[in-house]
Design a protein around this motif. Structure first.
Motif, short mmCIF file in Angstrom:
data_model
loop_
_atom_site.label_atom_id
_atom_site.label_comp_id
_atom_site.label_asym_id
_atom_site.label_seq_id
_atom_site.Cartn_x
_atom_site.Cartn_y
_atom_site.Cartn_z
N LEU A 117 0.84 -1.19 0.00
CA LEU A 117 0.00 0.00 0.00
C LEU A 117 0.88 1.25 0.00
O LEU A 117 1.68 1.44 0.91
CB LEU A 117 -0.89 0.00 1.24
N PRO A 118 0.76 2.10 -1.00
CA PRO A 118 1.58 3.33 -1.03
C PRO A 118 1.29 4.19 0.19
O PRO A 118 0.14 4.42 0.54
CB PRO A 118 1.14 4.02 -2.33
N GLN A 119 2.36 4.68 0.81
CA GLN A 119 2.22 5.50 2.02
C GLN A 119 2.21 6.98 1.63
O GLN A 119 3.20 7.69 1.79
CB GLN A 119 3.34 5.19 3.00
N THR A 120 1.07 7.41 1.14
CA THR A 120 0.94 8.79 0.66
C THR A 120 0.06 9.64 1.55
O THR A 120 -0.14 10.83 1.26
CB THR A 120 0.33 8.78 -0.75
N GLY A 121 -0.49 9.05 2.59
CA GLY A 121 -1.42 9.79 3.42
C GLY A 121 -2.84 9.78 2.89
O GLY A 121 -3.74 10.33 3.52
N ASP A 122 -3.06 9.13 1.73
CA ASP A 122 -4.40 9.04 1.15
C ASP A 122 -5.17 7.88 1.76
O ASP A 122 -4.58 6.94 2.33
CB ASP A 122 -4.32 8.83 -0.37
N THR A 123 -6.48 7.93 1.62
CA THR A 123 -7.33 6.77 1.89
C THR A 123 -7.51 6.05 0.56
O THR A 123 -7.90 6.66 -0.44
CB THR A 123 -8.69 7.19 2.45
N TYR A 124 -7.26 4.75 0.54
CA TYR A 124 -7.39 3.95 -0.68
C TYR A 124 -8.69 3.14 -0.62
O TYR A 124 -8.97 2.47 0.37
CB TYR A 124 -6.18 3.02 -0.83
N TYR A 125 -9.44 3.22 -1.70
CA TYR A 125 -10.74 2.55 -1.80
C TYR A 125 -10.65 1.45 -2.85
O TYR A 125 -10.23 1.70 -3.99
CB TYR A 125 -11.83 3.55 -2.19
N TYR A 126 -11.05 0.24 -2.47
CA TYR A 126 -10.99 -0.92 -3.37
C TYR A 126 -12.40 -1.49 -3.57
O TYR A 126 -13.18 -1.61 -2.61
CB TYR A 126 -10.11 -2.02 -2.78
N VAL A 127 -12.70 -1.85 -4.82
CA VAL A 127 -13.93 -2.59 -5.13
C VAL A 127 -13.60 -3.70 -6.11
O VAL A 127 -12.58 -3.65 -6.81
CB VAL A 127 -15.03 -1.68 -5.74
N ILE A 128 -14.46 -4.71 -6.16
CA ILE A 128 -14.30 -5.87 -7.03
C ILE A 128 -15.53 -5.98 -7.93
O ILE A 128 -16.66 -5.71 -7.51
CB ILE A 128 -14.15 -7.18 -6.23
N THR A 129 -15.32 -6.38 -9.20
CA THR A 129 -16.43 -6.73 -10.08
C THR A 129 -16.22 -8.15 -10.60
O THR A 129 -15.09 -8.63 -10.66
CB THR A 129 -16.55 -5.77 -11.28
N ALA A 130 -17.32 -8.80 -10.98
CA ALA A 130 -17.26 -10.13 -11.60
C ALA A 130 -17.52 -9.97 -13.10
O ALA A 130 -18.33 -9.14 -13.52
CB ALA A 130 -18.30 -11.05 -10.98
N VAL A 131 -16.83 -10.78 -13.92
CA VAL A 131 -16.94 -10.71 -15.38
C VAL A 131 -17.28 -12.10 -15.89
O VAL A 131 -16.71 -13.10 -15.44
CB VAL A 131 -15.62 -10.21 -16.01
N ASP A 132 -18.25 -12.17 -16.87
CA ASP A 132 -18.56 -13.48 -17.44
C ASP A 132 -17.89 -13.65 -18.79
O ASP A 132 -17.20 -12.75 -19.29
CB ASP A 132 -20.08 -13.69 -17.52
N THR A 133 -18.07 -14.83 -19.39
CA THR A 133 -17.39 -15.16 -20.64
C THR A 133 -17.91 -14.36 -21.82
O THR A 133 -17.29 -14.37 -22.90
CB THR A 133 -17.53 -16.66 -20.93
N HIS A 134 -19.05 -13.68 -21.68
CA HIS A 134 -19.57 -12.82 -22.74
C HIS A 134 -19.14 -11.37 -22.57
O HIS A 134 -19.59 -10.50 -23.33
CB HIS A 134 -21.11 -12.90 -22.77
N GLY A 135 -18.30 -11.10 -21.58
CA GLY A 135 -17.82 -9.74 -21.36
C GLY A 135 -18.70 -8.88 -20.49
O GLY A 135 -18.41 -7.70 -20.29
N ASN A 136 -19.80 -9.46 -19.96
CA ASN A 136 -20.66 -8.68 -19.08
C ASN A 136 -19.99 -8.52 -17.72
O ASN A 136 -19.52 -9.50 -17.13
CB ASN A 136 -22.01 -9.37 -18.91
N GLU A 137 -19.99 -7.28 -17.21
CA GLU A 137 -19.34 -6.98 -15.94
C GLU A 137 -20.38 -6.58 -14.91
O GLU A 137 -21.29 -5.79 -15.20
CB GLU A 137 -18.31 -5.85 -16.11
#
Length: 691
Positions: free
Chosen positions: A339-359
């Motif tokens: 994690l970069p120590q820049t003093g920022d708050t880092y926000y993470y999210v995840i998405t799922a992707v199918d074989t047809h490219g739908n996210e």
């Protein structure tokens, strides 16, 4: 219905533009003949000049309805008015058939045949119309109905029909299964299902059913329609196979069997579900490393996961710049990185992707906090500090370089120079965006050491400016007298105005109001009702709102500097005399003022007059039972009674004057009414209303 007239016989071929079976008819009048083509369910109508329907018809045409009244005349040119006959014939497809009624009204005879079998028989010469209804059952398919009418003598009229019986207790015949089904799937991902119209006369409509492959049709239709097509705009875009069937239903509630299945394979535009559980990766303290994990998705066509990161807050934008795994989805449900120590708050999210490219949509958000230990690069160059009448003023040049997290400058005052230990800092200015600052009233009689420091949004300070020592002498000279003071009597008080002071150290104005006490003027400052301290004015006008009762005042407006220095009336502050307007009621106005059990009578700018009782009885010992409220009318010089109140079981009373005039003084008097029927003298209050 086409009514025959005495005009010449048909001489041309007529085609009715409706669907159904076509009947070709020949008409003869003398030597003339004509052909009429009648489209079912329109009747072919034939006129005979006898009562046996023999020979060639005198006329043939088409009739939409059997409803004739020829009276005593001939039904058509070339026919007699007595001893004639008319035949109506129709051949049509009855679909599934079922119970029908044949209502008839005739004068003279009428016979009705179904496929040559007589169903109605009224066959005699009569002078009045005969009516009858016969119930029959018509089998499914195509059948012919024939109506034979005869007039022997006298007036002639006939009315007949064939109608489906739609009662659920009578009609138990289901419609036929619709035919001609077709199913298309268009570029807008909608399915259009169509079929051929049923022939049943009692048809009510169609029910369309849809099912997912591997499931059964439900009891509730997808849609009900009277059309022969239905466009399904609700079809999911998930790559699945769906089946359709249609069923016809009649007015008695009978429903046909379903048509053979028609299927459509939908396009897959349905994204996987958003991953869950990433929120549990959040840590409440500072982090040096990110460890993300989440619950795996279960879609059969799942291709993997994308990880996104942002420092700009929620929601995290699902952009290529924020995606950490590039173009290839992760095949596992975890992710790690330093994690970069820049003093920022880092926000993470995840998405799922199918074989047809739908996210999928983004998951919940995991937050990670980092420490910011680096101050901004901004620096206050060429800083200087001088004392003048305003206080100590610092100036500096704008920084040549800037940090993104720079939020402003602070000014710090010290009691010792940097070379000495144990010095005490005092923050005298912060959030400064410009390049100057004035401390209005630093403690005088000592040397202070000033420094300007740039600060970032984490509170880290940059490189301080040069140290600026200032020997603060302070100021003990009051601002000069305020000029241009005016005092004008108004109906709701005294309006004051004055010229703005140009004193550099001006902080505010104070207003003194003087009253005569034992022949001498006594001055007191106007007091703030909340702080109970002298009011501080920054404008150059003020309305000293009070009841206009003719009192004499003397005002003085005084300038006060940052050290509190100010003139007094005794040291040269100018004064302004004013006598209030006198809006008091006439001295002899009633109800008269005098002994009264009403206590604490007062009014406020909302128009509320309030009071309580200081005694339970009047001066004569009679108990107080109520109150009268009077308002002075300056136009008529009379106190008008505006309210009467019963005492009731309360401890305080009030009256709201909805008609309170603005910008003037209104006087009120309140009396008590007593149990013995008398009224006490009055007490008085006044309201000086706002403009």
């Amino acid at each position: 219905m086409n009514r025959a007239t005495r005009a010449s016989a048909l001489a041309a071929t007529t085609v009715l533009a409706t669907t159904g079976a076509l009947l070709t008819c020949t008409s003869a009048a003398g030597a003339a003949t004509a052909t009429a083509t009648c489209t079912s369910p329109v009747f072919k109508r034939q006129f005979y000049a006898n009562t046996t329907f023999s020979g060639t018809p005198k006329k043939t045409d088409c009739d939409s309805k059997i409803d004739q009244n020829w009276g005593t005349g001939a039904p058509a040119t070339g026919l007699p008015s007595n001893y004639f006959s008319v035949r109506w014939t129709v051949t049509r497809d009855f679909g599934s058939g079922g119970p029908f009624s044949i209502p008839v009204e005739t004068r003279d005879g009428l016979r009705v045949y179904l496929d040559g079998t007589r169903k109605v028989d009224i066959w005699k010469n009569v002078s009045t119309t005969q009516t009858k209804t016969v119930n029959i059952t018509i089998p499914s398919g195509t059948h012919t109905l024939r109506f034979d009418f005869v007039n022997w003598t006298g007036a002639a009229n006939v009315k007949a029909d064939y109608l489906p019986r739609t009662s659920a207790t009578v009609d138990t015949v289901k419609p036929l299964v619709p035919t001609g089904t077709s199913l298309t799937y268009d570029s807008s991902y909608q399915a259009k299902f169509s079929w051929t119209a049923n022939k049943e006369m009692d048809l009510a409509g169609y029910r369309v059913y849809r099912r997912l492959q591997g499931t059964s049709y439900g009891t509730k239709p997808l849609a009900t329609t009277t059309s022969t097509s239905y466009t399904d705009t609700t079809l999911p875009k998930n790559g699945a196979v769906y089946y359709y069937e249609v069923r016809a239903y009649d007015k008695a509630g009978n429903e046909s069997a379903g048509t053979a299945d028609k299927s459509v394979t939908t396009v897959d535009r349905t994204a996987p579900a958003a991953p869950t559980g990433i929120e549990d990766s959040w840590k409440p303290d500072y982090s040096d490393k990110v460890n993300l994990s989440w619950n795996g998705n279960t879609e059969a066509d799942l291709a993997g996961y994308n990880v996104y990161r942002s420092t700009t807050g929620r929601p995290v934008a699902l952009t290529a710049a924020n995606r950490l795994n590039g173009d290839t989805p992760l095949a596992y449900s975890w992710y790690q990185e330093p994690l970069p120590q820049t003093g920022d708050t880092y926000y993470y999210v995840i998405t799922a992707v199918d074989t047809h490219g739908n996210e999928s949509a983004a998951s919940g958000t995991a937050e990670f906090y980092t420490r910011d230990k680096t101050g901004p690069v901004d620096t206050a160059y060429n800083a200087k500090a001088v004392e003048d009448e305003r206080g100590v003023t610092l100036t500096w040049d704008k920084s040549e370089v800037n940090s993104d997290d720079f939020v402003g400058y602070v000014v710090i005052r010290y009691d010792k120079p940097r070379t000495e230990s144990g010095r005490t800092p005092v923050l005298v200015g912060e959030h400064i965006q410009g390049t100057s600052f004035t401390e209005a009233a630093p403690p005088p009689g000592t040397t202070h050491y000033y420094s300007v420091v740039a600060v970032d949004d984490s509170g880290n300070g940059g490189t301080p400016s040069v140290e600026m020592p200032v020997a603060v002498a302070g100021n003990s000279t009051p601002p000069p007298p305020v000029t241009g003071t005016t005092a004008t009597a108004k109906e709701n008080g005294v309006a004051l105005s004055w010229d703005a002071s140009d004193d550099p150290g001006l902080d505010h104005y104070r207003i003194l109001r003087g009253t005569l006490v034992d022949g001498e003027w006594v001055y007191k400052p106007l007091i703030d009702g909340w702080t109970l301290k002298p009011k501080e004015f920054t404008d150059t006008h003020y309305l000293d709102r009070m009841a206009a009762d003719g009192e004499q005042f003397r005002y003085s407006v005084i300038a006060v500097d940052q050290y509190g220095n100010q003139l007094t009336v005794e040291t040269g502050a100018p004064v302004q005399d004013v006598t209030e307007l006198d809006l008091r009621p006439d001295a002899d106005a009633g109800p008269a003022m005098g002994d009264n059990p009403v206590g604490n009578l007062h009014g406020d700018v909302t128009g509320r007059v309030a009071w309580w009782l200081s005694s339970d009885t009047g001066a004569n010992g009679s108990k107080v039972t109520g109150f009268n409220v009077y308002r002075w009318n300056p136009s008529t010089h009379v106190f008008d009674k505006v309210d009467t109140q019963a005492r009731g079981d309360v401890a305080g009373w009030d009256y709201y004057d909805a008609a309170l005039p603005k910008g003037t003084t209104t006087y009120y008097r309140v009396t008590a009414t007593l149990a013995d029927g008398t009224e006490t003298d009055a007490r008085e209050t006044a309201i000086a209303s706002v403009d």
